[in-house]
Design a protein around this motif. Sequence first.
Motif, short mmCIF file in Angstrom:
data_model
loop_
_atom_site.label_atom_id
_atom_site.label_comp_id
_atom_site.label_asym_id
_atom_site.label_seq_id
_atom_site.Cartn_x
_atom_site.Cartn_y
_atom_site.Cartn_z
N ILE A 123 -3.54 50.15 -91.67
CA ILE A 123 -2.24 50.26 -91.01
C ILE A 123 -2.14 51.55 -90.23
CG2 ILE A 123 0.26 50.53 -91.41
CD1 ILE A 123 -0.07 48.63 -93.82
N LYS A 124 -2.54 52.65 -90.84
CA LYS A 124 -2.47 53.95 -90.17
C LYS A 124 -3.38 54.00 -88.94
CE LYS A 124 -1.29 56.78 -94.22
NZ LYS A 124 -1.78 57.82 -95.16
N LYS A 125 -4.55 53.39 -89.03
CA LYS A 125 -5.53 53.44 -87.93
C LYS A 125 -5.18 52.48 -86.81
CE LYS A 125 -10.44 52.72 -86.93
NZ LYS A 125 -11.77 52.37 -87.51
N ASN A 126 -4.79 51.26 -87.17
CA ASN A 126 -4.60 50.21 -86.15
C ASN A 126 -3.16 50.03 -85.67
OD1 ASN A 126 -7.41 49.03 -86.10
ND2 ASN A 126 -6.94 48.81 -88.28
N ILE A 127 -2.21 50.52 -86.43
CA ILE A 127 -0.80 50.42 -86.00
C ILE A 127 -0.25 51.83 -85.82
CG2 ILE A 127 1.46 49.40 -86.49
CD1 ILE A 127 -0.03 47.38 -88.29
N SER A 128 0.14 52.49 -86.89
CA SER A 128 0.56 53.89 -86.79
C SER A 128 0.86 54.45 -88.18
CB SER A 128 1.80 54.04 -85.90
OG SER A 128 2.94 53.54 -86.55
N LYS A 129 0.74 55.77 -88.29
CA LYS A 129 1.10 56.44 -89.54
C LYS A 129 2.61 56.33 -89.78
CE LYS A 129 -2.67 59.82 -89.43
NZ LYS A 129 -3.02 61.27 -89.36
N GLU A 130 3.37 56.34 -88.70
CA GLU A 130 4.82 56.23 -88.82
C GLU A 130 5.21 54.90 -89.43
OE1 GLU A 130 8.90 56.30 -86.09
OE2 GLU A 130 6.92 56.33 -85.13
N PHE A 131 4.54 53.83 -89.03
CA PHE A 131 4.85 52.51 -89.57
C PHE A 131 4.55 52.47 -91.07
CE2 PHE A 131 3.50 47.86 -90.03
CZ PHE A 131 4.80 47.42 -90.23
N PHE A 132 3.46 53.09 -91.49
CA PHE A 132 3.14 53.12 -92.91
C PHE A 132 4.22 53.87 -93.68
CE2 PHE A 132 1.08 54.81 -96.73
CZ PHE A 132 0.64 53.63 -97.30
N TYR A 133 4.69 54.97 -93.11
CA TYR A 133 5.77 55.74 -93.74
C TYR A 133 7.03 54.89 -93.85
CZ TYR A 133 9.47 59.24 -94.22
OH TYR A 133 10.57 59.95 -94.63
N GLN A 134 7.33 54.11 -92.82
CA GLN A 134 8.50 53.23 -92.84
C GLN A 134 8.34 52.14 -93.91
OE1 GLN A 134 8.38 52.05 -88.69
NE2 GLN A 134 10.18 53.31 -88.23
N ILE A 135 7.13 51.66 -94.08
CA ILE A 135 6.86 50.65 -95.10
C ILE A 135 7.17 51.20 -96.48
CG2 ILE A 135 5.00 49.37 -96.27
CD1 ILE A 135 3.69 49.06 -93.48
N LYS A 136 6.78 52.44 -96.74
CA LYS A 136 7.04 53.07 -98.03
C LYS A 136 8.55 53.20 -98.28
CE LYS A 136 4.41 56.31 -99.67
NZ LYS A 136 3.69 57.59 -99.87
N ILE A 137 9.29 53.52 -97.23
CA ILE A 137 10.75 53.62 -97.36
C ILE A 137 11.36 52.25 -97.64
CG2 ILE A 137 12.90 54.11 -96.12
CD1 ILE A 137 11.46 56.32 -94.65
N ALA A 138 10.98 51.26 -96.86
CA ALA A 138 11.53 49.91 -97.03
C ALA A 138 11.21 49.36 -98.42
CB ALA A 138 10.98 48.99 -95.94
N PHE A 139 10.05 49.70 -98.93
CA PHE A 139 9.65 49.22 -100.25
C PHE A 139 10.56 49.76 -101.35
CE2 PHE A 139 7.12 49.44 -104.17
CZ PHE A 139 6.73 48.11 -104.28
N LYS A 140 11.15 50.94 -101.12
CA LYS A 140 12.04 51.54 -102.12
C LYS A 140 13.49 51.08 -101.97
CE LYS A 140 10.54 55.74 -101.09
NZ LYS A 140 10.37 57.21 -101.10
N SER A 141 13.74 50.17 -101.02
CA SER A 141 15.09 49.66 -100.83
C SER A 141 15.41 48.63 -101.91
CB SER A 141 15.22 49.02 -99.44
OG SER A 141 14.63 47.72 -99.44
N ASP A 142 16.67 48.21 -101.97
CA ASP A 142 17.08 47.25 -102.99
C ASP A 142 17.19 45.83 -102.43
OD1 ASP A 142 19.35 47.53 -101.41
OD2 ASP A 142 20.75 47.38 -103.09
N TYR A 143 16.63 45.61 -101.24
CA TYR A 143 16.74 44.29 -100.61
C TYR A 143 16.02 43.25 -101.46
CZ TYR A 143 17.24 40.93 -96.83
OH TYR A 143 17.60 39.82 -96.08
N LYS A 144 16.65 42.12 -101.65
CA LYS A 144 16.17 41.10 -102.58
C LYS A 144 14.75 40.61 -102.27
CE LYS A 144 17.45 36.64 -104.59
NZ LYS A 144 18.45 35.52 -104.56
N ASN A 145 14.48 40.29 -101.03
CA ASN A 145 13.16 39.74 -100.67
C ASN A 145 12.33 40.73 -99.87
OD1 ASN A 145 13.70 37.08 -101.78
ND2 ASN A 145 15.08 36.78 -100.07
N LYS A 146 12.42 42.00 -100.24
CA LYS A 146 11.77 43.04 -99.45
C LYS A 146 10.26 42.85 -99.33
CE LYS A 146 11.33 46.19 -103.40
NZ LYS A 146 11.74 47.48 -103.99
#
Length: 246
Positions: free
Chosen positions: A58-81
């Motif tokens: 992800i970091k190499k082919n998309i971006s480091k920022e996107f990986f950071y956003q993924i980590k944030i979204a994973f800590k959300s309380d959204y039901k089907n995250k």
Amino acid sequence: MKNIVYDGSFEGFLTVVFLFYKELFKIKIESENNQISLFDQTFIKTEYDKAGRVENSIKKNISKEFFYQIKIAFKSDYKNKEIIIARLIKLSFLKGKNIINSTNKYSIVFNKMIKNYTSEAHAFKGLLRFREIQEGFLFSEYQSHNNILEDLSRHFLRRMPKEKFIIYDKNRKKAFISIYGNVEVVEILNLDIEESDQEKFFQNLWIGFYDAISIKERKNKKLMISNMPKKYWKYLPEKNRGRNEK
């Protein structure tokens, strides 16, 4: 639809993405702590090497920022995250990183999760109240929708590196403990908190000061709620002193 169950960890989730990449639009992903389905389950054991390969890709082919956003979204309380994040990861590999901020339905929900998380974390960084308890510890507790303990802990560790303090997440029964910069995260099922005499003294001083400067005729409850929602009032000495002042 096949149900994939993992251990709830971020690395476990990335392991699922690695193993089921081709099937991400044909499966459901559930944490073992929140699983609902009882049939047709496949439990996946966390494999850190596979999780690391997904992270690096992800970091190499998309971006480091996107990986950071993924980590944030994973800590959300959204039901089907999990399935939202996993499918967006696949779409970003197939169509490029521009889809992350597009009108795609997975992108919209993904960005909503990030916004909700960052907003709540920001609010608690400014609202968290500490009080002195036994053994000279500074103690603070809170209840949040999202799993913001890591961000809160990092924030206050930078500001109080030479203090003994505890930040307790009441919803998840987890506490961050820092003793002069030596840190640990532990599970706590029962708390026995006793405020120090000095803490009680200063709380009474603060309440007296609050009452002295307040102007009853100018009290604007609607504005108070707008600036600080009532769900935070339980942590404020001036709003939580046994009186019926809602």
